[in-house]
Design a protein around this motif. Structure first.
Motif, PDB file in Angstrom:
ATOM      1  N   LEU A  79       0.825  -1.208   0.000  1.00  0.00           N
ATOM      2  CA  LEU A  79       0.000   0.000   0.000  1.00  0.00           C
ATOM      3  C   LEU A  79       0.857   1.255   0.000  1.00  0.00           C
ATOM      4  N   ALA A  80       1.963   1.217   0.733  1.00  0.00           N
ATOM      5  CA  ALA A  80       2.872   2.367   0.732  1.00  0.00           C
ATOM      6  C   ALA A  80       3.553   2.518  -0.617  1.00  0.00           C
ATOM      7  N   ILE A  81       4.003   1.424  -1.189  1.00  0.00           N
ATOM      8  CA  ILE A  81       4.669   1.456  -2.493  1.00  0.00           C
ATOM      9  C   ILE A  81       3.740   2.023  -3.555  1.00  0.00           C
ATOM     10  N   TRP A  82       2.503   1.541  -3.591  1.00  0.00           N
ATOM     11  CA  TRP A  82       1.562   2.001  -4.615  1.00  0.00           C
ATOM     12  C   TRP A  82       1.144   3.454  -4.385  1.00  0.00           C
ATOM     13  N   THR A  83       1.180   3.908  -3.137  1.00  0.00           N
ATOM     14  CA  THR A  83       0.927   5.322  -2.857  1.00  0.00           C
ATOM     15  C   THR A  83       2.079   6.172  -3.366  1.00  0.00           C
ATOM     16  N   VAL A  84       3.292   5.772  -3.046  1.00  0.00           N
ATOM     17  CA  VAL A  84       4.491   6.501  -3.467  1.00  0.00           C
ATOM     18  C   VAL A  84       4.536   6.632  -4.994  1.00  0.00           C
ATOM     19  N   LEU A  85       4.192   5.569  -5.704  1.00  0.00           N
ATOM     20  CA  LEU A  85       4.257   5.593  -7.165  1.00  0.00           C
ATOM     21  C   LEU A  85       3.287   6.600  -7.776  1.00  0.00           C
ATOM     22  N   ASN A  86       2.272   7.002  -7.029  1.00  0.00           N
ATOM     23  CA  ASN A  86       1.327   8.006  -7.522  1.00  0.00           C
ATOM     24  C   ASN A  86       1.681   9.421  -7.068  1.00  0.00           C
ATOM     25  N   MET A  87       2.766   9.549  -6.311  1.00  0.00           N
ATOM     26  CA  MET A  87       3.177  10.862  -5.797  1.00  0.00           C
ATOM     27  C   MET A  87       4.556  11.291  -6.300  1.00  0.00           C
ATOM     28  N   TYR A  88       5.343  10.346  -6.782  1.00  0.00           N
ATOM     29  CA  TYR A  88       6.704  10.633  -7.218  1.00  0.00           C
ATOM     30  C   TYR A  88       6.914  10.138  -8.648  1.00  0.00           C
ATOM     31  N   ASP A  89       8.014  10.597  -9.242  1.00  0.00           N
ATOM     32  CA  ASP A  89       8.476  10.093 -10.536  1.00  0.00           C
ATOM     33  C   ASP A  89       9.756   9.301 -10.352  1.00  0.00           C
ATOM     34  N   GLN A  90      10.042   8.446 -11.327  1.00  0.00           N
ATOM     35  CA  GLN A  90      11.284   7.698 -11.389  1.00  0.00           C
ATOM     36  C   GLN A  90      11.894   7.927 -12.773  1.00  0.00           C
ATOM     37  N   LEU A  91      13.153   7.547 -12.950  1.00  0.00           N
ATOM     38  CA  LEU A  91      13.778   7.690 -14.270  1.00  0.00           C
ATOM     39  C   LEU A  91      12.984   6.932 -15.320  1.00  0.00           C
ATOM     40  N   VAL A  92      12.617   5.706 -15.020  1.00  0.00           N
ATOM     41  CA  VAL A  92      11.796   4.876 -15.903  1.00  0.00           C
ATOM     42  C   VAL A  92      10.667   4.297 -15.066  1.00  0.00           C
TER      43      VAL A  92
END
Length: 535
Positions: A78-91
């Motif tokens: 749940l934390a991982i999927w939240t983070v992915l909607n709030m931050y960007d990554q290189l790819v």
């Protein structure tokens, strides 16, 4: 990571192509891939007009809260999927999770020896506070992710250095070729944070007051109740997100989720019991989504506590549990018996026999064990979960047949997670899932003693397995690498640090006016693509 009708195995050719792309031996430039077709049943689209509408707040029920918004800290799904909607990554992962596509990086090149990756960055990305995202932020974020304060440092062993090599360019240098690199850079822990904010405010402040550059930003957080996100008006994907905001509501009780869906107090609920899906599917205002998920449900066994340090006892319990009976009775057939520590990702060993139900074999192993007359045991489960409760009752009866008297301890999900990670348990119901298609992440997270979790908090220690897991990261020959992962799975299965249970799909229920909600094979979802039609 941690916390599937049958789990659909991703095409082997698709997975091989992904890994080949991750370490191409030629000086190749990455191209923006075509969007892959969504998995059947994994996306909710508008029945009439597919034109997205803007506005509205998505109320999304999940089982429990998160503990930190700092990308390098949490390991729960749940934390991982939240983070992915709030931050960007290189790819980032493609929408269905089977590929890699550009994120903050528009393209990249890989040196002939596979040890140098050069990434060219977008020049129009801003953090939520209005500051531009720079190559210095990328370097800082990845160095931080592989540093001593990170709970994910174990996933970046091959990185030698990260250099700023241009106004909009970073270069990653590796100690040796590392096939999973691009997949690793798509992880939530590889999210890009603003160097200035973290250094000035400190990590404790940042964990509660995150600043990313993703489609949504934090508006408020009522711990244990609700996370409220609002749209990022400066998001680099023009026109997105469509929603004004998202509310992640903590609803641990299965019955409460169903009531709230029917009362239209939620737009989406996750982890809806399989036993309720048929009833909810009959509701014309609701949509049931059963999505393939690279997940393994298991019962970790604390092998540092007697008598669980006895291999024969661990094996006996595995043989005594009738997993298919649990799948049929509790999951309504929505599952597949597990034999490996890997979910169904690349190099999943489908040749493993595992521990088919065999009561006579279980009794024989108990008779040869350090506790031939049986013993009392404690199984800790999440309260409020019908699946866990029903499964525990069945297991209690099955283990009784080999002399094990099972006490069922029901606690709040957050307490259970803490007991697990601190190894203050005997046996515990849990699961993990892969965030990437490559087997390296789960191997280091769930099986290798030198990984980040002490073999998923079991205390399991096999030096030969650990050494092979590290060698597999660098192996360039595809056939040899597959053989190594097959052997790793065989060793782990034989040592039985888990009671291997099953692979299950993700179950979601949405209102019919929810569109664009797609769940990847890795369990993540892009909420910037979601929109609500007027009801």
């Amino acid at each position: 990571m941690k916390k599937r009708l049958g789990l659909a195995l991703v095409s082997v050719w698709t997975m091989i192509s992904l890994v080949a792309c991750s370490a191409s031996p030629a000086n190749q430039t990455a191209q923006t891939p075509q969007q892959p077709a969504p998995q059947p049943g994994a996306e909710q689209t508008a029945e009439q007009d597919n034109t997205p509408q803007t506005g509205g707040v998505l109320r999304f029920a999940r089982n429990h809260d998160i503990t930190s918004f700092d990308p390098i800290i949490p390991a729960t799904n749940l934390a991982i999927w939240t983070v992915l909607n709030m931050y960007d990554q290189l790819v980032r992962l493609s929408p269905n999770g089977d590929g890699i596509e550009p994120g903050v990086a528009t393209d990249w090149t890989i040196s002939e020896d596979g040890k140098t990756y050069v990434f060219n960055l977008r020049d129009d990305v801003k953090f939520h506070n209005g500051m531009p995202l720079t190559p210095e932020d990328v370097k800082y974020s990845l160095d931080r992710a592989r540093g001593g304060d990170s709970n994910w440092d174990w996933i970046y062993p091959a990185i030698k250095s990260i250099d700023v090599t241009g106004e909009h360019q970073v270069t990653i240098n590796l100690e040796a070729p590392y096939l999973p690199l691009l997949s690793t850079l798509a992880l939530s822990s590889s999210s890009i944070v603003p160097k200035q904010v973290v250094e000035e405010k400190g990590k404790e402040f940042f964990a509660n007051n995150p600043v990313g550059s993703g489609p949504f930003q934090l508006e408020s957080w009522q711990r244990g109740q609700k996370i409220v996100l609002k749209k990022n008006p400066d998001y680099w994907q023009k026109g997105k997100p469509y929603l004004d905001g998202v509310e992640f509501v903590q609803v641990p009780e299965d019955t409460a989720k169903i009531f709230m869906l029917q009362a239209k107090e939620l737009e989406i609920s996750s982890n809806v019991p399989f036993s309720s899906l048929q009833q909810l599917e009959a509701d014309p205002s609701l949509h049931v989504l059963v999505a393939p998920f690279a997940r393994l449900d298991m019962i970790p066994i604390n092998s540092t506590v007697e008598p669980y340090n006895d291999l024969k006892i661990r094996q006996a319990m595995n043989y005594a549990i009738n997993k298919q009976e649990i799948i049929d009775a509790v999951l309504m057939g929505h599952g597949e018996v597990a034999t490996s520590y890997l979910p169904k990702v690349l190099y999943y060993n489908d040749q493993l026999e595992g521990y088919p139900y065999n009561l006579e074999k279980a009794k024989q192993l108990m008779a040869e064990s350090s506790r031939p007359d049986g013993f009392k045991a404690t199984l800790t489960i999440n309260s409020g979960s019908d699946i866990n409760s029903q499964m525990a009752v069945i297991m209690k009866e099955q283990l009784k047949a080999i002399g094990i008297e099972l006490e069922i301890q029901q606690l709040e999900p957050g307490v259970v997670d803490e007991m697990h990670s601190s190894m203050k348990y005997e046996m515990i119901t849990t699961y993990y899932s892969s965030d990437i298609i490559d087997p390296d992440e789960i191997t280091m997270f769930g099986a290798a003693p030198s990984g980040g979790t002490n073999a998923y908090y079991t205390g399991y220690n096999n030096e030969a397995l650990d050494k092979m897991a590290l060698q597999a990261q660098q192996e360039q020959d595809e056939t040899k690498r597959k053989e190594m992962y097959y052997e790793l799975q065989r060793i782990f299965s034989e040592d039985a640090p888990f009671i291997f249970l099953f692979h299950t799909p993700n179950s979601y229920v949405t209102q019919k006016n929810v569109h664009g909600f797609q769940v990847s094979n890795m369990g993540s979802y892009r909420l910037e693509d979601v929109w609500l039609s007027k009801q």
